[in-house]
Design a protein around this motif. Structure first.
Motif, PDB file in Angstrom:
ATOM      1  N   GLY A  68       9.850   2.461  27.836  1.00 26.77           N
ATOM      2  CA  GLY A  68      11.089   3.337  28.151  1.00 26.77           C
ATOM      3  C   GLY A  68      10.973   4.478  27.276  1.00 26.77           C
ATOM      4  O   GLY A  68      11.331   5.671  27.746  1.00 26.77           O
ATOM      5  N   LEU A  69      10.543   4.436  25.897  1.00 24.23           N
ATOM      6  CA  LEU A  69      10.126   5.600  25.137  1.00 24.23           C
ATOM      7  C   LEU A  69       8.958   6.363  25.574  1.00 24.23           C
ATOM      8  O   LEU A  69       9.237   7.419  25.780  1.00 24.23           O
ATOM      9  CB  LEU A  69       9.804   5.175  23.868  1.00 24.23           C
ATOM     10  N   GLY A  70       7.889   5.785  26.130  1.00 24.13           N
ATOM     11  CA  GLY A  70       6.938   6.704  26.623  1.00 24.13           C
ATOM     12  C   GLY A  70       7.397   7.352  28.010  1.00 24.13           C
ATOM     13  O   GLY A  70       6.884   8.353  28.356  1.00 24.13           O
ATOM     14  N   ALA A  71       7.849   6.670  29.094  1.00 25.78           N
ATOM     15  CA  ALA A  71       8.423   7.259  30.086  1.00 25.78           C
ATOM     16  C   ALA A  71       9.492   8.362  29.902  1.00 25.78           C
ATOM     17  O   ALA A  71       9.466   9.260  30.586  1.00 25.78           O
ATOM     18  CB  ALA A  71       9.105   6.157  31.017  1.00 25.78           C
ATOM     19  N   GLY A  72      10.192   8.253  29.017  1.00 25.40           N
ATOM     20  CA  GLY A  72      11.157   9.282  28.505  1.00 25.40           C
ATOM     21  C   GLY A  72      10.806  10.568  27.857  1.00 25.40           C
ATOM     22  O   GLY A  72      11.227  11.612  27.779  1.00 25.40           O
ATOM     23  N   ILE A  73       9.616  10.288  27.030  1.00 25.86           N
ATOM     24  CA  ILE A  73       9.198  11.309  25.951  1.00 25.86           C
ATOM     25  C   ILE A  73       8.533  12.467  26.816  1.00 25.86           C
ATOM     26  O   ILE A  73       8.432  13.396  26.281  1.00 25.86           O
ATOM     27  CB  ILE A  73       8.090  10.756  25.004  1.00 25.86           C
ATOM     28  N   PHE A  74       8.228  12.182  27.985  1.00 24.94           N
ATOM     29  CA  PHE A  74       7.776  13.395  28.872  1.00 24.94           C
ATOM     30  C   PHE A  74       8.800  14.480  28.725  1.00 24.94           C
ATOM     31  O   PHE A  74       8.403  15.746  28.767  1.00 24.94           O
ATOM     32  CB  PHE A  74       7.969  12.714  30.510  1.00 24.94           C
TER      33      PHE A  74
END
Length: 438
Positions: A68-74
């Motif tokens: 979730g963090l990686g998907a959102g850090i975009f």
């Protein structure tokens, strides 16, 4: 020869109306197909990580929160570079800048195959956001150069059906790649997905350089009468719009209200986009190919609804309820999906309702800020609203991932997203009708 009615709405003789319709049809068919394909490629490269998750988490031993963090850090990279990117586009022209955006994001998306650690995942997603910053608001701004306000509801909806079509195409494609190609030349299925789905962005980026024109005057495919008609309509459309400095823009209440409304809608969009494959999997569907085929259903129906409701908004020249009612439908769909999370048929019906509502509200939202912003204020204002709103793209997947780890269910996350859509719809109705219904 043009005439003006007592209501202030321009009317034309039948012959002039036919010429006007033919001219705008010509512009639509010239610009929309390529821009549409670019958006399909853009959105596919942005959200295909939701499919990669089905294999990637197990291969790399990532938690749901890490994903979730990686998907959102975009969206952090996207936020930081959105306004500068759109102002540069306004200065140097859409052709070169959109091409630059597409080529760099294609290269970075393909490079996702090298991710092996959470830190690498975060860095690559951040860089992808930096690369793509400015594409969507740049196209929205570019459309204001060619279409007056009363025509942009349908045009924006047509363009933004790229989100839905990327789901129709990308879901089955991603599922097939991950089902069929694990182990080919030593790469995992999710790695092949990133490689193959990056190629269209690179090809389209090159095509933009040779195909797009920066202005009406540069369009060799228009004759002089067509150019004059378009320029007159655009000039008339700009009259009365706010020409704000950057300082005034940041102090403008309508801009911040727009950003908050868009934030609410984007919460719903990326909650569904990044987690739809996982939600379908929880209903009992295991094969990535079948999951991919099922994701095409909500997006396909949503594409039809986007076009129909966009056309209705233009014909009736009504914006607020055409934005708010779909948002309420999206809220209801997400709530129903939690009630039927172990029944694939009913869950899919609920998710389809959610997709229709969410994806329809998004393009029509853009008829609100573009109705009162013009010139450089439009370039910066659209980018500001889009960048602030897209911070929800960081909050939404991270929050849903954290709640899933904490509760072992996606239901709590869906409740939050449903509440966000409800709030966005209510705030839309707070926008004065006199500002946007034209």
């Amino acid at each position: 020869m043009s005439y003006t009615s007592t209501t202030g709405v321009s009317t034309l003789p039948d012959t002039d109306l036919s010429f006007e319709e033919a001219t705008f049809s010509k512009v639509t068919w010239r610009l929309l197909p390529l821009l549409f394909l670019c958006y399909v490629a853009s959105y596919l490269d942005r959200v295909n990580v939701g499919f990669a998750k089905l294999q990637m988490l197990q291969d790399l031993q990532f938690s749901e929160t890490m994903y979730g963090l990686g998907a959102g850090i975009f969206f952090i990279g996207y936020f930081l570079f959105e306004i500068p990117s759109n102002i540069i586009l306004h200065k140097v022209g859409a052709r070169l800048w959109i091409a630059r955006i597409m080529i760099t994001w294609g290269l970075i998306s393909g490079a996702m195959i090298f991710v092996t650690t959470p830190q690498m995942f975060y860095v690559m997603r951040f860089l992808l956001g930096v690369a793509e910053a400015g594409f969507f608001p740049g196209v929205i701004l570019y459309l204001t150069y060619w279409f007056p306000s009363h025509r942009r509801g349908k045009i924006t909806a047509l363009f933004m059906t790229g989100i839905a079509i990327s789901g129709v195409i990308g879901g089955p494609l991603s599922g097939w790649i991950m089902h069929s190609m694990p182990g080919v030349y030593g790469f995992a299925g999710w790695q092949w997905m990133f490689i193959l789905e990056a190629l269209p962005s690179l090809v389209l980026g090159v095509a933009v350089i040779f195909y797009l024109k920066d202005s009406i005057r540069d369009a060799h495919w228009l004759n002089e009468a067509e150019k004059r008609l378009l320029e007159t309509q655009i000039q008339r459309d700009q009259e009365g719009k706010e020409q704000l400095s950057m300082k005034q823009l940041f102090a403008n209440g309508k801009v911040w209200l727009g950003a908050l409304i868009y934030f609410c809608f984007v919460m719903g969009l990326y909650g569904v986009s990044f987690w739809l494959p996982t939600i379908i999997k929880t209903t009992g569907v295991a094969d990535p190919l079948n999951i991919g085929l099922l994701t095409a259903i909500p997006y396909g129906i949503a594409a039809i609804a986007m076009i129909m409701i966009g056309r209705s908004a233009d014909q009736l020249r009504e914006r607020r309820w055409h934005v708010a009612l779909p948002a309420f439908l999206g809220c209801a769909g997400l709530l129903f999906s939690t009630a039927y999370d172990h029944n694939t048929l009913l869950a899919m019906a609920s998710l389809t309702l959610a997709a229709v509502g969410i994806l329809t509200s998004l393009p029509l939202f853009w008829s609100l800020p573009t109705a009162f912003l013009g010139g450089t204020a439009a370039a910066a204002g659209i980018a500001l609203i889009n960048s602030l709103g897209n911070l929800a793209g960081f909050v939404s997947p991270y929050l849903v991932g954290w709640l899933k780890d904490a509760t072992q269910s996606t239901n709590s996350g869906m409740f939050v997203l449903a509440g966000s859509l409800l709030l966005g719809g209510l705030l839309t109705l707070a926008v004065p009708a006199t500002v946007v219904n034209k």
